[in-house]
Design a protein around this motif. Sequence first.
Motif, PDB file in Angstrom:
ATOM      1  N   VAL A 169       0.834  -1.196   0.000  1.00 61.02           N
ATOM      2  CA  VAL A 169       0.000   0.000   0.000  1.00 61.02           C
ATOM      3  C   VAL A 169       0.876   1.256   0.000  1.00 61.02           C
ATOM      4  CG1 VAL A 169      -1.742   1.261   1.352  1.00 61.02           C
ATOM      5  CG2 VAL A 169      -1.855  -1.212   1.184  1.00 61.02           C
ATOM      6  N   ILE A 170       2.127   1.119   0.389  1.00 54.07           N
ATOM      7  CA  ILE A 170       3.006   2.266   0.555  1.00 54.07           C
ATOM      8  C   ILE A 170       4.004   2.406  -0.595  1.00 54.07           C
ATOM      9  CG2 ILE A 170       4.612   3.389   2.140  1.00 54.07           C
ATOM     10  CD1 ILE A 170       3.442   1.220   4.210  1.00 54.07           C
ATOM     11  N   VAL A 171       4.759   1.356  -0.844  1.00 58.56           N
ATOM     12  CA  VAL A 171       5.900   1.452  -1.756  1.00 58.56           C
ATOM     13  C   VAL A 171       5.494   1.639  -3.222  1.00 58.56           C
ATOM     14  CG1 VAL A 171       7.982   0.291  -2.541  1.00 58.56           C
ATOM     15  CG2 VAL A 171       7.373   0.234  -0.135  1.00 58.56           C
ATOM     16  N   PRO A 172       4.569   0.879  -3.785  1.00 60.31           N
ATOM     17  CA  PRO A 172       4.232   1.114  -5.195  1.00 60.31           C
ATOM     18  C   PRO A 172       3.713   2.524  -5.498  1.00 60.31           C
ATOM     19  CG  PRO A 172       3.514  -1.067  -4.567  1.00 60.31           C
ATOM     20  CD  PRO A 172       3.941  -0.366  -3.310  1.00 60.31           C
ATOM     21  N   PRO A 173       2.809   3.099  -4.678  1.00 65.51           N
ATOM     22  CA  PRO A 173       2.420   4.493  -4.963  1.00 65.51           C
ATOM     23  C   PRO A 173       3.584   5.468  -4.825  1.00 65.51           C
ATOM     24  CG  PRO A 173       0.791   3.476  -3.543  1.00 65.51           C
ATOM     25  CD  PRO A 173       1.943   2.534  -3.623  1.00 65.51           C
ATOM     26  N   ALA A 174       4.468   5.227  -3.852  1.00 62.98           N
ATOM     27  CA  ALA A 174       5.638   6.101  -3.696  1.00 62.98           C
ATOM     28  C   ALA A 174       6.566   5.953  -4.898  1.00 62.98           C
ATOM     29  CB  ALA A 174       6.375   5.763  -2.411  1.00 62.98           C
ATOM     30  N   ALA A 175       6.725   4.738  -5.388  1.00 66.01           N
ATOM     31  CA  ALA A 175       7.553   4.528  -6.575  1.00 66.01           C
ATOM     32  C   ALA A 175       6.929   5.191  -7.801  1.00 66.01           C
ATOM     33  CB  ALA A 175       7.742   3.034  -6.821  1.00 66.01           C
ATOM     34  N   TRP A 176       5.609   5.149  -7.892  1.00 67.14           N
ATOM     35  CA  TRP A 176       4.929   5.808  -9.011  1.00 67.14           C
ATOM     36  C   TRP A 176       5.146   7.319  -8.958  1.00 67.14           C
ATOM     37  CZ3 TRP A 176       0.866   9.281  -9.530  1.00 67.14           C
ATOM     38  CH2 TRP A 176       0.371   9.411 -10.837  1.00 67.14           C
ATOM     39  N   LYS A 177       5.046   7.891  -7.743  1.00 67.45           N
ATOM     40  CA  LYS A 177       5.306   9.328  -7.607  1.00 67.45           C
ATOM     41  C   LYS A 177       6.767   9.652  -7.901  1.00 67.45           C
ATOM     42  CE  LYS A 177       3.120  12.116  -4.875  1.00 67.45           C
ATOM     43  NZ  LYS A 177       2.522  12.814  -3.736  1.00 67.45           N
ATOM     44  N   ALA A 178       7.666   8.738  -7.554  1.00 64.87           N
ATOM     45  CA  ALA A 178       9.084   8.955  -7.872  1.00 64.87           C
ATOM     46  C   ALA A 178       9.313   8.873  -9.375  1.00 64.87           C
ATOM     47  CB  ALA A 178       9.941   7.930  -7.144  1.00 64.87           C
ATOM     48  N   ALA A 179       8.633   7.957 -10.035  1.00 66.41           N
ATOM     49  CA  ALA A 179       8.775   7.828 -11.488  1.00 66.41           C
ATOM     50  C   ALA A 179       8.210   9.040 -12.215  1.00 66.41           C
ATOM     51  CB  ALA A 179       8.095   6.563 -11.974  1.00 66.41           C
ATOM     52  N   SER A 180       7.187   9.663 -11.626  1.00 70.87           N
ATOM     53  CA  SER A 180       6.599  10.842 -12.262  1.00 70.87           C
ATOM     54  C   SER A 180       7.371  12.117 -11.925  1.00 70.87           C
ATOM     55  CB  SER A 180       5.134  10.990 -11.863  1.00 70.87           C
ATOM     56  OG  SER A 180       5.033  11.316 -10.495  1.00 70.87           O
ATOM     57  N   GLY A 181       8.384  12.008 -11.062  1.00 70.84           N
ATOM     58  CA  GLY A 181       9.228  13.150 -10.754  1.00 70.84           C
ATOM     59  C   GLY A 181       8.841  13.936  -9.523  1.00 70.84           C
ATOM     60  N   GLU A 182       7.798  13.527  -8.824  1.00 79.96           N
ATOM     61  CA  GLU A 182       7.372  14.254  -7.631  1.00 79.96           C
ATOM     62  C   GLU A 182       8.233  13.932  -6.415  1.00 79.96           C
ATOM     63  OE1 GLU A 182       3.113  14.379  -6.876  1.00 79.96           O
ATOM     64  OE2 GLU A 182       2.813  13.623  -8.910  1.00 79.96           O
ATOM     65  N   LEU A 183       8.776  12.728  -6.361  1.00 77.82           N
ATOM     66  CA  LEU A 183       9.648  12.297  -5.278  1.00 77.82           C
ATOM     67  C   LEU A 183      10.958  11.770  -5.874  1.00 77.82           C
ATOM     68  CD1 LEU A 183       7.115  10.297  -3.050  1.00 77.82           C
ATOM     69  CD2 LEU A 183       7.944  12.602  -2.649  1.00 77.82           C
ATOM     70  N   ASN A 184      11.955  11.671  -5.033  1.00 78.33           N
ATOM     71  CA  ASN A 184      13.231  11.119  -5.442  1.00 78.33           C
ATOM     72  C   ASN A 184      13.250   9.638  -5.073  1.00 78.33           C
ATOM     73  OD1 ASN A 184      15.923  10.303  -5.617  1.00 78.33           O
ATOM     74  ND2 ASN A 184      16.682  12.333  -5.053  1.00 78.33           N
ATOM     75  N   VAL A 185      13.559   8.780  -6.025  1.00 80.23           N
ATOM     76  CA  VAL A 185      13.504   7.337  -5.787  1.00 80.23           C
ATOM     77  C   VAL A 185      14.512   6.899  -4.724  1.00 80.23           C
ATOM     78  CG1 VAL A 185      15.084   6.650  -7.645  1.00 80.23           C
ATOM     79  CG2 VAL A 185      13.295   5.096  -6.923  1.00 80.23           C
ATOM     80  N   VAL A 186      15.672   7.519  -4.687  1.00 80.26           N
ATOM     81  CA  VAL A 186      16.669   7.165  -3.673  1.00 80.26           C
ATOM     82  C   VAL A 186      16.154   7.530  -2.283  1.00 80.26           C
ATOM     83  CG1 VAL A 186      19.012   7.627  -2.852  1.00 80.26           C
ATOM     84  CG2 VAL A 186      18.576   7.391  -5.300  1.00 80.26           C
ATOM     85  N   LEU A 187      15.536   8.694  -2.169  1.00 79.95           N
ATOM     86  CA  LEU A 187      14.987   9.095  -0.872  1.00 79.95           C
ATOM     87  C   LEU A 187      13.792   8.239  -0.470  1.00 79.95           C
ATOM     88  CD1 LEU A 187      15.265  12.982  -1.058  1.00 79.95           C
ATOM     89  CD2 LEU A 187      16.688  11.388   0.231  1.00 79.95           C
ATOM     90  N   VAL A 188      13.012   7.784  -1.432  1.00 79.74           N
ATOM     91  CA  VAL A 188      11.908   6.868  -1.126  1.00 79.74           C
ATOM     92  C   VAL A 188      12.458   5.586  -0.517  1.00 79.74           C
ATOM     93  CG1 VAL A 188      10.121   5.400  -2.147  1.00 79.74           C
ATOM     94  CG2 VAL A 188      10.281   7.793  -2.817  1.00 79.74           C
ATOM     95  N   VAL A 189      13.507   5.043  -1.096  1.00 77.67           N
ATOM     96  CA  VAL A 189      14.121   3.817  -0.567  1.00 77.67           C
ATOM     97  C   VAL A 189      14.707   4.075   0.821  1.00 77.67           C
ATOM     98  CG1 VAL A 189      15.993   2.156  -0.908  1.00 77.67           C
ATOM     99  CG2 VAL A 189      14.571   2.833  -2.832  1.00 77.67           C
ATOM    100  N   ILE A 190      15.397   5.194   0.985  1.00 79.50           N
ATOM    101  CA  ILE A 190      16.010   5.506   2.285  1.00 79.50           C
ATOM    102  C   ILE A 190      14.951   5.687   3.366  1.00 79.50           C
ATOM    103  CG2 ILE A 190      17.280   7.304   3.549  1.00 79.50           C
ATOM    104  CD1 ILE A 190      18.989   7.644   0.990  1.00 79.50           C
ATOM    105  N   PHE A 191      13.913   6.478   3.093  1.00 78.47           N
ATOM    106  CA  PHE A 191      12.884   6.711   4.106  1.00 78.47           C
ATOM    107  C   PHE A 191      12.030   5.470   4.356  1.00 78.47           C
ATOM    108  CE2 PHE A 191      13.965  11.137   3.260  1.00 78.47           C
ATOM    109  CZ  PHE A 191      14.029  11.616   4.566  1.00 78.47           C
ATOM    110  N   SER A 192      11.840   4.632   3.349  1.00 83.01           N
ATOM    111  CA  SER A 192      11.141   3.360   3.559  1.00 83.01           C
ATOM    112  C   SER A 192      11.954   2.461   4.482  1.00 83.01           C
ATOM    113  CB  SER A 192      10.910   2.644   2.234  1.00 83.01           C
ATOM    114  OG  SER A 192      10.062   3.372   1.406  1.00 83.01           O
ATOM    115  N   THR A 193      13.244   2.422   4.256  1.00 86.45           N
ATOM    116  CA  THR A 193      14.124   1.606   5.098  1.00 86.45           C
ATOM    117  C   THR A 193      14.162   2.127   6.527  1.00 86.45           C
ATOM    118  OG1 THR A 193      15.464   1.116   3.155  1.00 86.45           O
ATOM    119  CG2 THR A 193      16.458   0.687   5.294  1.00 86.45           C
TER     120      THR A 193
END
Length: 106
Positions: free
Chosen positions: A38-62
């Motif tokens: 419920v968390i990671v795929p939407p965050a990855a989608w926002k990262a792919a669209s440029g709204e979030l940074n994918v590296v920061l998504v991984v770091i904050f998820s971890t």
Amino acid sequence: MAELIQTMTDWYMANLNYFTITLLMAIEGSFIPFPSEVIVPPAAWKAASGELNVVLVVIFSTIGSIIGALVNYYLALWIGRPLVYKFAESRVGHMLLLDAHKVKKA
């Protein structure tokens, strides 16, 4: 009903940021049953669209997952052992052939 689901989805996606990713992953990493899907795929989608940074998504998820695991660890450290010994010495524990000595040995 479909409109409500769409409204909730829109709200969730509008409010998904690094803090909410960390918070929700901490909930997922703790004892509360909440799927990371419920968390990671939407965050990855926002990262792919440029709204979030994918590296920061991984770091904050971890970080969130580690926080949840630490909550579990310290709850088990604080509550777990006395609760297990109390259960082993209870009537049900004895019916299951447990006692404090067996639990300590295990």
